[in-house]
Design a protein around this motif. Structure first.
Motif, PDB file in Angstrom:
ATOM      1  N   THR A 140       0.863  -1.169   0.000  1.00 22.92           N
ATOM      2  CA  THR A 140       0.000   0.000   0.000  1.00 22.92           C
ATOM      3  C   THR A 140       0.901   1.221   0.000  1.00 22.92           C
ATOM      4  N   GLU A 141       0.333   2.380  -0.273  1.00 23.72           N
ATOM      5  CA  GLU A 141       1.072   3.634  -0.285  1.00 23.72           C
ATOM      6  C   GLU A 141       0.496   4.502   0.825  1.00 23.72           C
ATOM      7  N   THR A 142       1.329   4.860   1.806  1.00 23.10           N
ATOM      8  CA  THR A 142       0.833   5.543   3.001  1.00 23.10           C
ATOM      9  C   THR A 142       1.087   7.038   2.932  1.00 23.10           C
ATOM     10  N   ASN A 143       0.003   7.794   2.957  1.00 20.15           N
ATOM     11  CA  ASN A 143       0.043   9.243   3.095  1.00 20.15           C
ATOM     12  C   ASN A 143      -0.068   9.540   4.590  1.00 20.15           C
ATOM     13  N   THR A 144       1.034   9.897   5.211  1.00 18.54           N
ATOM     14  CA  THR A 144       1.029  10.077   6.666  1.00 18.54           C
ATOM     15  C   THR A 144       0.228  11.296   7.098  1.00 18.54           C
ATOM     16  N   PHE A 145      -0.194  12.136   6.146  1.00 15.94           N
ATOM     17  CA  PHE A 145      -1.010  13.305   6.454  1.00 15.94           C
ATOM     18  C   PHE A 145      -2.508  13.024   6.277  1.00 15.94           C
ATOM     19  N   SER A 146      -2.849  11.869   5.742  1.00 15.00           N
ATOM     20  CA  SER A 146      -4.233  11.564   5.404  1.00 15.00           C
ATOM     21  C   SER A 146      -5.060  11.259   6.644  1.00 15.00           C
ATOM     22  N   PRO A 198      -4.209   3.439  -1.443  1.00 11.89           N
ATOM     23  CA  PRO A 198      -3.447   4.380  -0.635  1.00 11.89           C
ATOM     24  C   PRO A 198      -4.321   5.114   0.373  1.00 11.89           C
ATOM     25  N   GLY A 199      -3.788   5.298   1.558  1.00 15.51           N
ATOM     26  CA  GLY A 199      -4.526   5.955   2.624  1.00 15.51           C
ATOM     27  C   GLY A 199      -3.588   6.418   3.704  1.00 15.51           C
ATOM     28  N   GLY A 200      -4.159   6.651   4.884  1.00 16.21           N
ATOM     29  CA  GLY A 200      -3.380   7.100   6.011  1.00 16.21           C
ATOM     30  C   GLY A 200      -2.636   5.952   6.669  1.00 16.21           C
ATOM     31  N   LEU A 201      -2.082   6.226   7.840  1.00 18.25           N
ATOM     32  CA  LEU A 201      -1.228   5.265   8.528  1.00 18.25           C
ATOM     33  C   LEU A 201      -1.911   3.916   8.690  1.00 18.25           C
ATOM     34  N   LEU A 202      -1.128   2.862   8.448  1.00 17.76           N
ATOM     35  CA  LEU A 202      -1.584   1.487   8.583  1.00 17.76           C
ATOM     36  C   LEU A 202      -1.503   1.077  10.046  1.00 17.76           C
ATOM     37  N   ARG A 203      -2.514   0.396  10.529  1.00 16.53           N
ATOM     38  CA  ARG A 203      -2.458  -0.147  11.877  1.00 16.53           C
ATOM     39  C   ARG A 203      -1.309  -1.143  11.976  1.00 16.53           C
ATOM     40  N   LEU A 204      -0.494  -1.012  13.019  1.00 14.65           N
ATOM     41  CA  LEU A 204       0.680  -1.860  13.158  1.00 14.65           C
ATOM     42  C   LEU A 204       0.299  -3.326  13.270  1.00 14.65           C
ATOM     43  N   ASP A 205      -0.754  -3.628  14.015  1.00 14.95           N
ATOM     44  CA  ASP A 205      -1.141  -5.033  14.174  1.00 14.95           C
ATOM     45  C   ASP A 205      -1.602  -5.643  12.860  1.00 14.95           C
ATOM     46  N   VAL A 206      -2.197  -4.824  11.980  1.00 12.41           N
ATOM     47  CA  VAL A 206      -2.635  -5.327  10.673  1.00 12.41           C
ATOM     48  C   VAL A 206      -1.413  -5.633   9.807  1.00 12.41           C
ATOM     49  N   TYR A 207      -0.451  -4.693   9.793  1.00 10.75           N
ATOM     50  CA  TYR A 207       0.777  -4.971   9.053  1.00 10.75           C
ATOM     51  C   TYR A 207       1.442  -6.237   9.559  1.00 10.75           C
ATOM     52  N   GLU A 208       1.596  -6.369  10.851  1.00 15.51           N
ATOM     53  CA  GLU A 208       2.282  -7.532  11.414  1.00 15.51           C
ATOM     54  C   GLU A 208       1.548  -8.834  11.105  1.00 15.51           C
ATOM     55  N   GLU A 209       0.238  -8.789  11.096  1.00 16.67           N
ATOM     56  CA  GLU A 209      -0.550  -9.977  10.774  1.00 16.67           C
ATOM     57  C   GLU A 209      -0.327 -10.416   9.328  1.00 16.67           C
ATOM     58  N   LEU A 210      -0.382  -9.455   8.399  1.00 15.48           N
ATOM     59  CA  LEU A 210      -0.177  -9.784   6.987  1.00 15.48           C
ATOM     60  C   LEU A 210       1.276 -10.171   6.730  1.00 15.48           C
ATOM     61  N   ARG A 211       2.210  -9.452   7.335  1.00 13.55           N
ATOM     62  CA  ARG A 211       3.627  -9.797   7.200  1.00 13.55           C
ATOM     63  C   ARG A 211       3.899 -11.213   7.683  1.00 13.55           C
ATOM     64  N   ASP A 212       3.410 -11.547   8.867  1.00 14.54           N
ATOM     65  CA  ASP A 212       3.679 -12.872   9.435  1.00 14.54           C
ATOM     66  C   ASP A 212       2.989 -13.978   8.648  1.00 14.54           C
ATOM     67  N   GLU A 213       1.854 -13.655   8.035  1.00 11.80           N
ATOM     68  CA  GLU A 213       1.184 -14.619   7.161  1.00 11.80           C
ATOM     69  C   GLU A 213       2.111 -15.017   6.014  1.00 11.80           C
ATOM     70  N   ILE A 214       2.747 -14.025   5.407  1.00 14.29           N
ATOM     71  CA  ILE A 214       3.664 -14.293   4.293  1.00 14.29           C
ATOM     72  C   ILE A 214       4.937 -14.970   4.780  1.00 14.29           C
ATOM     73  N   LEU A 215       5.474 -14.520   5.900  1.00 13.90           N
ATOM     74  CA  LEU A 215       6.700 -15.131   6.416  1.00 13.90           C
ATOM     75  C   LEU A 215       6.481 -16.591   6.801  1.00 13.90           C
ATOM     76  N   ASP A 216       5.330 -16.913   7.365  1.00 14.78           N
ATOM     77  CA  ASP A 216       5.025 -18.315   7.685  1.00 14.78           C
ATOM     78  C   ASP A 216       4.932 -19.149   6.416  1.00 14.78           C
ATOM     79  N   GLN A 217       4.366 -18.577   5.362  1.00 14.98           N
ATOM     80  CA  GLN A 217       4.291 -19.292   4.081  1.00 14.98           C
ATOM     81  C   GLN A 217       5.687 -19.531   3.518  1.00 14.98           C
TER      82      GLN A 217
END
Length: 507
Positions: free
Chosen positions: A10-16, A72-91
Motif C-alpha cells: 500500500t502507499e501511506t500518506n502520513t497526512f491523510s 493508498p490511505g493514512g497510517l496502517l495499523r501496526l497489528d494489521v501490518y504484522e498480521e499480513l507480514r507474518d502470514e507471508i513469512l510463515d508461508q
C-alpha cells in the motif's frame, strides 16, 4: 529451481485522515496462496508472471504466497501490518528450502510505530532464507528507498513510467534478473545515489520522457542490469524521504556507482522543471468556461485530492466551482461517498432522490453537493481498467443532477481514475461532455489523452503537502530541495554515490 513469491503493498500518506486497516486490503485486493487471478495488479504482477514461466519451464517450481493491496490511505495499523507480514513469512518458512524469493511491493508503506515496513519485511525474509538465497522485489517509484531494504535485498527495480503503464513489463524484468541470479548467471550489485530532493516526475512529458528512454536503453549493456529512478513519495513524513537513482550491475560496483551519480546529478539539475503546470481553481474554471467547443472534453485533474496519493477523494471545491460557473455538460469521477452509493442502491435505478454528495471526510473537503439526483446506473462491484488489470470501485452509482447533464460517479471504494471506462461502464459517454473532472494526478493521462481536447492540472488546497517550504515535515533526516536550496553545500567534495546493496553470494 524453487521460487517463493508474494505481495504486500500500500502507499501511506502520513497526512491523510483516512486510516488503513485489514478491511482496506480485503475490499481492495486480497488473494490467499494460489488464488491470485491470471491478470496482474499494480504491485503483484510478479506472481502471474512467475506462474506463466513455471507453466512453460518444467525446471521451475513456484510457491505462491498471499497477495494483498490496500488503496493508498493514512497510517496502517501496526497489528494489521504484522498480521499480513507474518502470514507471508510463515508461508515462506513452509516453502523452504527455496533458491529465490521474488516479492511485489510498493515501497511507501508506513504503519503506526514502524516507518519502514518494506525494510522490516525484507530483513525478516533475509533472516529466514540466509545469505545464499537471492531476494528480489519490484517497487513503485513513489517509494522510499531506505538503506535497510537495500541491504536486505539483492535486486530491487521500480516501474519506469509515470503513469505506471509498465508495471507488468517491469515485473518481467525483475523476474528475469532474479532467476538469472539464482542460476548463477549474474552477480547483482546495487548502487544508490541520493539526489537530495523531492519532486514530481511525469514521463508523459519532457524532460522526463527522454530521460527515462535513455535509462531504459542502458539496461542490458556493459554490465548494467537495471536502472531505476525512485521518485520518492512526498506525502509521507519519514526520515529517508526523497528521490534516488538505483543501478544494478553484474558485479561492477564502481561502474554502477558512477552511473548512479551521473544520472542523479542530471535529475538534480532538472529540479523544478519536471512537474506538470498546476492551475488554481479559479483559473481552471475560467479556462473551460470561456472555451469554444472542441474536438473532445477538457479533462481537469484534481491532483491533490487523488485517492491514489492516499487522499479521501471527496473534495467538492472544484466540482462546486464548475457547477457555479454554469458548466452543464460535466462528468465527475470518482467521488468517494459510501453513504451516497448505499442510498442509490437502496432506491434503485431510475429513481430521483434528494441526496448529499461528498464533502464529508475533512474540513478541507469542501461542502457537500445537495440536490435532486436521478440514479442513472448502478454496479456492485463496479470497475475500471488500468493497463492489464481491473480496479474495483466497490458499490457505485452514476448520479445525474436533475434538469442538467451533470453526471457524478460515486463509489464505496476509494480509487483514483485510470481509464475512460470508469464512465462507460456506468453508461456515461465521456466524449459527450464539455468537461471531465477526474480525481488523479497523472495515471489517468494515458487513457484520457486520446479523447481529450486538452488536459489541465488543478491544485485544490487541502491536506496534501503541496507547499514548498517543508514546514509539515518533522521526521526528515537530512536537508533536501526544495526545502533547502543547496542540500549538497555541506559536502565540500560534491555529491557522491555509494554501493548500498549486499554483495551477492559467489557463483
Amino acid at each position: 529451481m524453487r521460487v517463493f513469491t508474494a505481495s504486500l503493498a500500500t502507499e501511506t500518506n502520513t497526512f491523510s485522515p483516512v486510516p488503513t486497516d485489514r478491511a482496506s486490503f480485503e475490499t481492495a485486493f486480497y488473494a490467499p496462496p494460489g488464488r491470485h487471478p491470471d491478470t496482474p495488479t499494480l504491485c503483484s504482477a510478479v506472481i502471474p508472471v512467475l506462474r506463466r514461466r513455471a507453466a512453460s519451464d518444467p525446471d521451475l517450481e513456484v510457491v505462491e504466497g498471499t497477495a494483498a493491496w490496500a488503496e493508498p490511505g493514512g497510517l496502517l495499523r501496526l497489528d494489521v501490518y504484522e498480521e499480513l507480514r507474518d502470514e507471508i513469512l510463515d508461508q515462506l518458512r513452509a516453502a523452504m528450502p527455496v533458491d529465490c524469493v521474488i516479492l511485489g511491493l510498493h515501497g511507501a508503506m508506513v504503519a503506526r510505530g514502524l516507518e519502514d515496513c518494506e525494510g522490516d519485511l525484507l530483513a525478516r525474509v533475509r533472516d529466514i532464507v540466509g545469505p545464499g538465497v537471492v531476494v528480489a522485489a519490484e517497487l513503485d517509484p513513489h517509494s522510499h528507498l531506505t538503506e535497510k531494504r537495500v541491504r536486505a535485498a539483492d535486486i530491487l527495480a521500480a516501474f519506469l513510467e509515470f503513469p505506471h503503464t509498465d508495471f507488468e513489463e517491469r515485473a518481467e524484468h525483475v523476474v528475469d534478473l532474479g532467476l538469472a541470479a539464482a542460476r548463477g548467471e549474474i552477480r547483482p550489485v546495487m548502487s544508490v545515489f541520493d539526489c537530495r530532493m523531492i519532486d514530481i516526475f511525469p514521463t508523459s512529458r519532457e524532460p522526463m520522457r527522454s530521460f527515462v528512454d535513455r535509462m531504459r536503453a542502458m539496461q542490458g549493456k556493459d554490465r548494467i542490469l537495471s536502472v531505476s529512478l525512485i521518485h520518492g513519495f512526498m506525502a509521507a513524513d519519514v526520515p529517508e524521504l526523497g528521490t534516488r537513482v538505483l543501478v544494478v550491475t553484474d558485479d561492477a560496483e564502481e561502474k554502477g556507482a558512477a552511473l548512479a551519480a551521473r544520472l542523479g546529478r542530471e535529475v538534480f539539475a532538472m529540479r523544478g522543471t519536471t512537474r506538470m503546470p498546476v492551475m488554481p481553481v479559479e483559473d481552471a474554471v475560467a479556462a473551460v468556461r470561456d472555451r469554444s467547443p472542441g474536438n473532445g472534453p477538457v479533462v481537469l485533474a484534481d491532483i491533490w485530492d487523488n485517492p491514489g496519493g492516499g487522499n479521501a477523494g471527496d473534495n467538492t471545491v472544484l466540482l462546486r466551482a464548475l457547477m457555479g460557473a454554469g458548466i452543464d455538460r460535466l462528468g465527475a469521477a470518482l467521488i468517494w461517498d459510501p453513504q451516497a452509493a448505499l442510498l442509490a442502491h437502496a432506491a434503485g435505478e431510475g429513481t430521483v432522490l434528494e441526496m448529499r454528495i461528498g464533502g464529508k471526510t475533512h474540513a478541507s473537503s469542501g461542502t457537500p453537493i445537495d440536490g435532486r439526483f436521478e440514479i442513472r446506473a448502478l454496479a456492485d462491484p463496479g470497475w475500471q481498467s488500468f493497463a492489464g488489470s481491473r480496479v474495483t470501485l466497490g458499490r457505485c452509482a452514476a448520479l445525474r443532477l436533475a434538469g442538467t447533464e451533470i453526471d457524478i460517479l460515486v463509489g464505496s471504494n476509494r480509487t483514483q481514475v485510470f481509464e475512460p471506462d470508469i464512465f462507460t461502464n456506468l453508461g456515461i459517454d465521456p466524449r459527450s461532455k464539455q468537461v471531465l473532472l477526474v480525481k488523479s494526478t497523472n495515471h489517468f493521462f494515458a487513457g484520457f489523452r486520446p479523447i481529450a481536447s486538452e488536459i489541465l492540472y488543478v491544485g485544490v488546497e487541502g491536506i496534501y503537502p503541496s507547499r514548498s517550504d517543508g514546514s509539515c515535515y518533522t521526521r526528515l533526516g537530512r536537508p533536501i530541495w526544495p526545502f533547502v536550496e543547496d542540500p549538497f553545500a555541506e559536502e565540500a567534495a560534491g555529491p557522491t554515490a555509494r554501493s548500498a546493496g549486499r554483495t551477492a553470494p559467489p557463483t
